[in-house]
Design a protein around this motif. Structure first.
Motif, PDB file in Angstrom:
ATOM      1  N   SER A 441       0.840  -1.198   0.000  1.00  0.00           N
ATOM      2  CA  SER A 441       0.000   0.000   0.000  1.00  0.00           C
ATOM      3  C   SER A 441       0.876   1.250   0.000  1.00  0.00           C
ATOM      4  N   ALA A 442       1.919   1.246   0.841  1.00  0.00           N
ATOM      5  CA  ALA A 442       2.836   2.388   0.913  1.00  0.00           C
ATOM      6  C   ALA A 442       3.563   2.606  -0.411  1.00  0.00           C
ATOM      7  N   LYS A 443       4.009   1.510  -1.045  1.00  0.00           N
ATOM      8  CA  LYS A 443       4.688   1.631  -2.338  1.00  0.00           C
ATOM      9  C   LYS A 443       3.768   2.272  -3.371  1.00  0.00           C
ATOM     10  N   ALA A 444       2.479   1.842  -3.375  1.00  0.00           N
ATOM     11  CA  ALA A 444       1.524   2.387  -4.340  1.00  0.00           C
ATOM     12  C   ALA A 444       1.244   3.855  -4.062  1.00  0.00           C
ATOM     13  N   PHE A 445       1.020   4.194  -2.779  1.00  0.00           N
ATOM     14  CA  PHE A 445       0.776   5.589  -2.415  1.00  0.00           C
ATOM     15  C   PHE A 445       1.983   6.475  -2.758  1.00  0.00           C
ATOM     16  N   ASP A 446       3.171   5.931  -2.579  1.00  0.00           N
ATOM     17  CA  ASP A 446       4.385   6.689  -2.858  1.00  0.00           C
ATOM     18  C   ASP A 446       4.466   7.079  -4.338  1.00  0.00           C
ATOM     19  N   ILE A 447       4.164   6.114  -5.227  1.00  0.00           N
ATOM     20  CA  ILE A 447       4.207   6.414  -6.660  1.00  0.00           C
ATOM     21  C   ILE A 447       3.085   7.373  -7.040  1.00  0.00           C
ATOM     22  N   LEU A 448       1.913   7.174  -6.446  1.00  0.00           N
ATOM     23  CA  LEU A 448       0.805   8.088  -6.732  1.00  0.00           C
ATOM     24  C   LEU A 448       1.146   9.514  -6.317  1.00  0.00           C
ATOM     25  N   GLU A 449       1.808   9.636  -5.181  1.00  0.00           N
ATOM     26  CA  GLU A 449       2.196  10.961  -4.698  1.00  0.00           C
ATOM     27  C   GLU A 449       3.191  11.619  -5.653  1.00  0.00           C
ATOM     28  N   ARG A 450       4.113  10.821  -6.169  1.00  0.00           N
ATOM     29  CA  ARG A 450       5.101  11.359  -7.096  1.00  0.00           C
ATOM     30  C   ARG A 450       4.449  11.788  -8.412  1.00  0.00           C
ATOM     31  N   LEU A 451       3.435  11.009  -8.847  1.00  0.00           N
ATOM     32  CA  LEU A 451       2.781  11.284 -10.128  1.00  0.00           C
ATOM     33  C   LEU A 451       1.791  12.434 -10.047  1.00  0.00           C
ATOM     34  N   GLU A 452       1.056  12.514  -8.944  1.00  0.00           N
ATOM     35  CA  GLU A 452      -0.071  13.449  -8.870  1.00  0.00           C
ATOM     36  C   GLU A 452       0.046  14.485  -7.761  1.00  0.00           C
ATOM     37  N   GLY A 453       1.132  14.470  -7.015  1.00  0.00           N
ATOM     38  CA  GLY A 453       1.310  15.458  -5.958  1.00  0.00           C
ATOM     39  C   GLY A 453       0.833  14.953  -4.619  1.00  0.00           C
ATOM     40  N   PRO A 454       1.294  15.571  -3.524  1.00  0.00           N
ATOM     41  CA  PRO A 454       1.024  15.060  -2.171  1.00  0.00           C
ATOM     42  C   PRO A 454      -0.353  15.421  -1.621  1.00  0.00           C
ATOM     43  N   GLN A 455      -1.038  16.367  -2.259  1.00  0.00           N
ATOM     44  CA  GLN A 455      -2.271  16.870  -1.670  1.00  0.00           C
ATOM     45  C   GLN A 455      -3.281  15.759  -1.377  1.00  0.00           C
ATOM     46  N   GLU A 456      -3.448  14.847  -2.347  1.00  0.00           N
ATOM     47  CA  GLU A 456      -4.477  13.816  -2.205  1.00  0.00           C
ATOM     48  C   GLU A 456      -3.950  12.547  -1.544  1.00  0.00           C
ATOM     49  N   TRP A 457      -2.666  12.260  -1.695  1.00  0.00           N
ATOM     50  CA  TRP A 457      -2.158  10.938  -1.333  1.00  0.00           C
ATOM     51  C   TRP A 457      -1.286  10.908  -0.069  1.00  0.00           C
ATOM     52  N   TRP A 458      -0.929  12.029   0.496  1.00  0.00           N
ATOM     53  CA  TRP A 458      -0.037  12.022   1.656  1.00  0.00           C
ATOM     54  C   TRP A 458      -0.627  11.278   2.848  1.00  0.00           C
ATOM     55  N   GLU A 459      -1.883  11.522   3.136  1.00  0.00           N
ATOM     56  CA  GLU A 459      -2.474  10.875   4.315  1.00  0.00           C
ATOM     57  C   GLU A 459      -2.491   9.357   4.173  1.00  0.00           C
ATOM     58  N   GLY A 460      -2.801   8.878   2.981  1.00  0.00           N
ATOM     59  CA  GLY A 460      -2.778   7.429   2.758  1.00  0.00           C
ATOM     60  C   GLY A 460      -1.383   6.862   2.873  1.00  0.00           C
ATOM     61  N   LYS A 461      -0.415   7.580   2.295  1.00  0.00           N
ATOM     62  CA  LYS A 461       0.972   7.137   2.354  1.00  0.00           C
ATOM     63  C   LYS A 461       1.477   7.147   3.794  1.00  0.00           C
ATOM     64  N   ARG A 462       1.163   8.195   4.526  1.00  0.00           N
ATOM     65  CA  ARG A 462       1.578   8.294   5.937  1.00  0.00           C
ATOM     66  C   ARG A 462       1.020   7.125   6.740  1.00  0.00           C
ATOM     67  N   GLY A 463      -0.287   6.850   6.555  1.00  0.00           N
ATOM     68  CA  GLY A 463      -0.910   5.748   7.294  1.00  0.00           C
ATOM     69  C   GLY A 463      -0.308   4.406   6.948  1.00  0.00           C
ATOM     70  N   ALA A 464      -0.021   4.205   5.655  1.00  0.00           N
ATOM     71  CA  ALA A 464       0.550   2.923   5.220  1.00  0.00           C
ATOM     72  C   ALA A 464       1.964   2.745   5.767  1.00  0.00           C
ATOM     73  N   CYS A 465       2.762   3.817   5.740  1.00  0.00           N
ATOM     74  CA  CYS A 465       4.141   3.726   6.247  1.00  0.00           C
ATOM     75  C   CYS A 465       4.155   3.444   7.755  1.00  0.00           C
ATOM     76  N   ILE A 466       3.278   4.106   8.459  1.00  0.00           N
ATOM     77  CA  ILE A 466       3.178   3.846   9.900  1.00  0.00           C
ATOM     78  C   ILE A 466       2.694   2.422  10.141  1.00  0.00           C
ATOM     79  N   GLY A 467       1.810   1.949   9.250  1.00  0.00           N
ATOM     80  CA  GLY A 467       1.337   0.564   9.354  1.00  0.00           C
ATOM     81  C   GLY A 467       2.459  -0.432   9.183  1.00  0.00           C
ATOM     82  N   VAL A 468       3.362  -0.158   8.219  1.00  0.00           N
ATOM     83  CA  VAL A 468       4.522  -1.038   8.021  1.00  0.00           C
ATOM     84  C   VAL A 468       5.395  -1.030   9.268  1.00  0.00           C
ATOM     85  N   PHE A 469       5.592   0.133   9.824  1.00  0.00           N
ATOM     86  CA  PHE A 469       6.414   0.274  11.035  1.00  0.00           C
ATOM     87  C   PHE A 469       5.825  -0.558  12.175  1.00  0.00           C
TER      88      PHE A 469
END
Length: 519
Positions: A441-469
């Motif tokens: 999930s974090a890998k997917a959110f990371d690429i989405l953030e790079r492609l479309e900007g952090p506005q929409e995807w940061w919260e998902g990426k943050r949650g997924a990264c914390i989930g991995v941790f």
């Protein structure tokens, strides 16, 4: 052919006569040379002593050439009687004029020619059993009318009784083994019972004969060869036969649908008033695809109604096609539990059918049965289907729901960057998050953030990264992934990154997890 040769010799030798001219026209007509016959009859009509009945013969030529308006004009010039009534009876069917059809029906008599015309109209309107009844009744008195066996066999073919059709046909073929019509029907039965290759083998020996003696059969055989060869040379052969061979229009529609040209398919069938199950089904398919491609709810609704009409009819409800139609109807209504009931009832007939397995997989996945759905999707062999985004996205979801997100990521990795690949990333990001598969999930959110900007995807990426941790702390994820998580977080411009990575590094240091690049 021999008669025409003799008659032409007499005419060229100066021994012409009105009677011989009519015989030339008559022989040409029965050889299927309708243009030649028409030319002869027109010359006769120019004479002052032309018999009025010749106009009916002209009408017959026009009819077989597909020139129905001209046929009607010529028939009205002919004398009233059984022949004129039969011509106008058939023209009313061609024009879709039911009122006139019934008027002409009333004038039919209990004679062989009129009853044969009535049977043929029953056949054209899909009333095959009524046609069989007439043919069998005629055979009781006219056993020498061997061609009736072919007509009966054709009706049974239309009723899907291919074995019965073959049995009825065999008696005729024993007497007339070189019949183009009968052998063509035999080939069609073989296509249904066995395969297109088996059917093609049956017809191969007829090709030369048809080109010499049977112009009408030549067109039919060329048309059917296209069908047996799965549409090969369809655009060269079939379009000129639309309106001449009844099945030509439907087979051309099928060709367009198979080649993803839904616009041509829809345009070709949109004005057809369906009378047979096949016509209803094809109109349903064309409307369903147009509705989905154009986002038209009206076309989807029309498709659903056509499928319901076929699947709910008394004659089709227990057939394979009827159950497929009911499954399609409920699929469009998104009532997947009902879809499954109908698909399960015919599953044994479609073990290796890619389209069926694709639909079965979608239905199972929609009901949450992801393991069975995955099995169905993986049984699909068609490269065309497997490259379709709908297939890829469903299989991706199945992999995730069946706890193999790495396989889902492999599907994405094989795609080129496109709107579809971005859409698939969203499926992976959301579904993996839902399933607690935070790394992918974090890998997917990371690429989405790079492609479309952090506005929409940061919260998902943050949650997924914390989930991995959290998974690493619980020893449910390899510690080596922590370095990748920190790298993904560090690539985000959010001010929250510093605090989160600080917490992760502190834990990593305390638990001797090397993050050299991140220190």
């Amino acid at each position: 052919s021999g008669a025409i040769a003799l008659l032409e010799f007499d005419r060229s030798s100066g021994r012409s006569s009105p009677e011989k001219d009519q015989w030339v026209a008559y022989c040409s007509f029965h050889l299927g040379k309708y243009k030649k016959a028409l030319e002869e009859y027109k010359k006769i009509c120019e004479r002052d002593d032309c018999p009025p009945v010749v106009w009916n013969n002209v009408a017959c030529c026009y009819f077989f050439l597909g020139l129905y308006k001209e046929a009607e004009v010529a028939a009205m010039k002919g004398p009233k009687g059984c022949l004129q009534n039969r011509i106008l009876f058939h023209l009313a069917q061609k024009f879709g004029d039911d009122k006139n059809l019934m008027e002409r029906h009333k004038d039919l008599k209990d004679v062989v020619e009129d009853q044969l015309s009535l049977a043929s109209i029953h056949f054209l309107r899909g009333h095959y059993q009524e046609a069989i009844d007439i043919y069998k009744r005629l055979l009781l008195d006219k056993r020498e009318y061997w061609a009736l066996h072919v007509y009966i066999a054709l009706c049974y073919y239309k009723l899907d009784y291919y074995d019965v059709s073959q049995q009825v046909l065999s008696s005729y073929l024993q007497k007339y083994p070189d019949s183009a019509t009968a052998n063509n029907l035999k080939a069609c039965n073989h296509c249904r019972l066995y395969s297109g290759k088996a059917a093609e083998a049956e017809l191969r020996g007829l090709t030369e004969m048809a080109s010499v003696s049977f112009t009408y059969a030549e067109d039919l055989i060329r048309h059917n060869m296209v069908v047996f060869r799965q549409g090969d040379r369809a655009l060269q052969v079939v379009p000129p036969l639309v309106g001449i061979i009844p099945e030509a229009r439907l087979n051309l529609v099928i060709y367009y649908l198979r080649n993803d040209d839904y616009i041509e398919a829809y345009n070709l069938i949109k004005d057809v008033e369906p009378q047979t199950p096949q016509e209803y089904i094809l109109k349903g398919i064309a409307n369903a695809i147009k509705g989905q491609e154009d986002g038209s709810k009206d076309h989807v609704r029309i498709a659903q109604q056509f499928f319901q009409l076929v699947g709910g009819s008394a004659s089709e409800c227990d057939t394979i096609h009827g159950r497929q139609c009911m499954a399609s109807c409920f699929f469009l209504l998104k009532q997947f539990g009902d879809v499954l009931v109908y698909l399960n009832s015919i599953k044994s007939y479609f073990y290796n059918d890619d389209a069926f397995n694709f639909t079965f997989g979608q239905t199972k996945a929609s009901l949450g049965a992801y393991k069975e759905a995955q099995e169905a999707f993986l049984s699909v062999q068609s490269d065309k289907l497997k490259s379709d985004y709908c297939y890829i996205s469903w299989l991706t979801r199945c992999y995730i729901m069946n706890h193999t997100p790495n396989l889902a990521w492999e599907l994405y990795s094989k795609m080129e960057t496109s709107a579809e690949s971005v859409s698939l990333l969203q499926v992976i990001a959301m579904d993996c998050y839902k399933m607690g598969q935070f790394y992918f999930s974090a890998k997917a959110f990371d690429i989405l953030e790079r492609l479309e900007g952090p506005q929409e995807w940061w919260e998902g990426k943050r949650g997924a990264c914390i989930g991995v941790f959290q998974m690493i702390i619980a020893n449910k994820e390899p510690r080596t992934t922590l370095k990748e998580v920190v790298a993904m977080l560090s690539a985000s411009p959010s001010p929250q990154v510093e605090y989160i990575t600080k917490v992760i590094k502190r834990w990593a240091k305390a638990n001797v997890v090397p993050l050299d690049e991140m220190q």
